[in-house]
Design an enzyme around this catalytic site. Structure first.
Site, PDB file in Angstrom:
ATOM      1  N   PRO A   1       0.823  -1.210   0.000  1.00  0.00           N
ATOM      2  CA  PRO A   1       0.000   0.000   0.000  1.00  0.00           C
ATOM      3  C   PRO A   1       0.856   1.258   0.000  1.00  0.00           C
ATOM      4  CG  PRO A   1       0.157  -0.840   2.206  1.00  0.00           C
ATOM      5  CD  PRO A   1       0.935  -1.796   1.340  1.00  0.00           C
ATOM      6  N   GLY A   2       0.409   2.250  -0.694  1.00  0.00           N
ATOM      7  CA  GLY A   2       1.021   3.564  -0.606  1.00  0.00           C
ATOM      8  C   GLY A   2      -0.006   4.550  -0.101  1.00  0.00           C
ATOM      9  N   ARG A   3      -1.097   4.658  -0.868  1.00  0.00           N
ATOM     10  CA  ARG A   3      -2.162   5.596  -0.524  1.00  0.00           C
ATOM     11  C   ARG A   3      -2.662   5.405   0.909  1.00  0.00           C
ATOM     12  NH1 ARG A   3      -5.455   7.710  -4.146  1.00  0.00           N
ATOM     13  NH2 ARG A   3      -4.906   6.040  -5.604  1.00  0.00           N
TER      14      ARG A   3
ATOM     15  N   CYS B   1      -3.196  28.992 -15.644  1.00  0.00           N
ATOM     16  CA  CYS B   1      -3.931  29.450 -16.824  1.00  0.00           C
ATOM     17  C   CYS B   1      -4.237  28.275 -17.751  1.00  0.00           C
ATOM     18  CB  CYS B   1      -3.121  30.525 -17.555  1.00  0.00           C
ATOM     19  SG  CYS B   1      -4.064  31.356 -18.851  1.00  0.00           S
ATOM     20  N   GLU B   2      -5.077  27.380 -17.262  1.00  0.00           N
ATOM     21  CA  GLU B   2      -5.531  26.202 -18.004  1.00  0.00           C
ATOM     22  C   GLU B   2      -6.995  25.968 -17.641  1.00  0.00           C
ATOM     23  OE1 GLU B   2      -3.796  24.294 -20.077  1.00  0.00           O
ATOM     24  OE2 GLU B   2      -1.672  24.694 -19.632  1.00  0.00           O
TER      25      GLU B   2
ATOM     26  N   ARG C   1      -4.103  15.421  -8.906  1.00  0.00           N
ATOM     27  CA  ARG C   1      -5.064  14.313  -9.014  1.00  0.00           C
ATOM     28  C   ARG C   1      -6.413  14.718  -9.601  1.00  0.00           C
ATOM     29  NH1 ARG C   1      -7.018  11.835  -5.137  1.00  0.00           N
ATOM     30  NH2 ARG C   1      -7.045   9.770  -6.094  1.00  0.00           N
TER      31      ARG C   1
ATOM     32  N   TYR D   1      -7.078  12.669 -12.845  1.00  0.00           N
ATOM     33  CA  TYR D   1      -7.952  11.504 -12.660  1.00  0.00           C
ATOM     34  C   TYR D   1      -9.409  11.867 -12.393  1.00  0.00           C
ATOM     35  CZ  TYR D   1      -3.407   9.293 -11.564  1.00  0.00           C
ATOM     36  OH  TYR D   1      -2.111   8.847 -11.593  1.00  0.00           O
TER      37      TYR D   1
ATOM     38  N   TYR E   1       0.134  11.037  -3.318  1.00  0.00           N
ATOM     39  CA  TYR E   1       0.111  11.535  -4.685  1.00  0.00           C
ATOM     40  C   TYR E   1      -0.278  13.018  -4.723  1.00  0.00           C
ATOM     41  CZ  TYR E   1       0.255   6.544  -5.248  1.00  0.00           C
ATOM     42  OH  TYR E   1       0.621   5.228  -5.141  1.00  0.00           O
TER      43      TYR E   1
END
Length: 424
Positions: A280-282, A352-353, A318, A322, A381
């Site tokens: 696991p990371g999250r 500016c996107e 994220r 995602y 993340y």
């Protein structure tokens, strides 16, 4: 606390002996804040999944590589992986020994392989081609191979890492080819692993994939199986991002019962004496991290109310990458914490996107300029995927220690830092 929406962090005493306003007054905006007690609690939940002697938790460093957090994770008895020379450097900086680091390779060069070998690490490869390459430069050595179990899981197509539509792993039908390449280079197959994806919230899919990997191990010649030291089931343990909707947690008791029964029973049946890893990371770091940002601007375009903050996708990628959900809290600014009506608001960053959207059309208490926004569950993340896009300096990181005191664990970048690598 006289804040507008802070029930979750209040319940955890997340900010210790400080208020969000005090933290940002000292260290500026935007600011990553981590809580040591939450981090240690998640490590211990994972360690408690099984009492089997060979069971271990392998933290995926890509989720968050701050060496202070890595040091806490090491103190809690977890091992780690690395998938780049930079991650390896930080793993060692945090005190991990070579035997506590697994190198997870994906399309890497011979030079990078040699770097990991020189560090004394076991390398996991995920293709026949990479296995051949490693065999040529590591004849007579050890190797781990990542298989694709054909079962994927995740909240978004981009985080599913198994099944027919991903780049990862060797398909089980190529096991004989794997063994042939190992024989040709006199390499020992020291381990097998897989990873089905990210953010699963039910135990059954994970256990089903683990069973596939164990069935694959049973196909190995007895001498190979008995010589193996690692079986890694991968990760993807999910956390409840919808905190204010009371989203249920992953049932760790249920997962632990099923996982322990599976690995202990299989080890007894086969005589396997090596390690079983979960990866696991999250789950380790997500909930220990929050981003603090000011509300800089509130405006309408047509019927849409836009709330402008310092958290562009350079700070938290994220949501843009995602379409991920992060719950938010609101800490009162100059307008105070008097009752505010809920209204639909879209929270955006300062890049500016048009895709720089943090939260789309959320029903939240009306925000005002000067409020402080808290973006929850940003420990995984978050900073690790942040960037200096548009030449904005990356954030500072602060730890709320177990005693409630705050300390800086990464200073804010400066324009001089951005310019340091240029040759002019």
């Amino acid at each position: 606390m006289s804040d507008i929406r802070s029930r979750y962090t209040d319940s955890l005493h997340f900010f210790g002996k400080h208020s969000p306003a005090e933290l940002v007054e000292k260290w500026g905006f935007p600011l990553y804040v981590y809580n040591e007690n939450v981090l240690r609690a998640r490590c211990r939940e994972l360690k408690a999944l099984s009492s089997h002697a060979g069971y271990m938790v392998n933290y995926s460093v890509k989720a968050n590589a701050n060496p202070v957090l890595l040091g806490i994770i090491r103190e809690e008895g977890l091992v780690v992986d690395a998938m780049s020379p930079g991650e390896l450097y930080l793993d060692r900086m945090a005190g991990f020994a070579p035997s506590e680091i697994l190198y997870i390779a994906n399309n890497i060069s011979q030079q990078e392989m040699r770097h990991a070998l020189d560090a004394g690490l076991l390398i996991s490869v995920d293709s026949l081609s990479q296995l051949e390459t490693l065999g040529r430069i590591n004849k007579g050595g050890r190797v781990m191979v990542r298989f694709n179990p054909g079962i994927g899981a995740g909240h978004h197509q981009k985080v599913i890492t198994a099944g027919k539509e991903t780049k990862f792993g060797v398909t089980p039908d190529l096991l004989d080819d794997v063994l042939a390449i190992c024989r040709a280079h006199d390499m020992q197959l020291a381990g097998i692993n897989h990873h089905i994806g990210s953010l699963f919230m039910e135990a059954d899919g994970y256990i089903a994939a683990a069973e596939v990997l164990l069935h694959l191990a049973e196909r190995l010649p007895a001498a190979v199986l008995h010589g193996m030291s690692v079986i890694d089931f991968g990760g993807g343990f999910g956390i409840p991002y919808h905190k204010y909707e009371n989203q249920p947690r992953l049932d760790m008791d249920d997962l632990g019962r099923k996982l322990h029964a599976l690995i202990s029973g299989w080890a007894e049946k086969t005589g396997y004496t090596g390690r079983f890893l979960v990866e696991p990371g999250r789950y380790v770091v997500a909930e220990c991290g929050i981003i603090l940002s000011p509300v800089n601007n509130v405006k309408y375009n047509g019927d849409t109310c836009y709330v402008g903050t310092d958290v562009g996708f350079n700070v938290l990628a994220r949501p843009a990458m995602y379409d991920s959900f992060h719950d938010v809290e609101i800490y009162a600014g100059p307008a105070g914490a008097s009752h505010r009506e809920d209204k639909e608001q879209t929270i955006v960053g300062n890049i500016c996107e048009s895709g720089d959207i943090l939260a789309k059309k959320r029903l939240l208490p009306a925000m005002h300029e000067g409020d402080i926004l808290g973006i929850l569950d940003a420990g995984a993340y978050g900073f690790s995927m942040s960037s200096s896009y548009t030449q904005r300096c990356r954030c500072a990181e602060v730890l709320i220690a177990a005693d409630g005191q705050a300390r800086l664990i990464r200073r804010r970048e400066t324009p001089e830092d951005l310019a340091r690598c240029y040759a002019v």
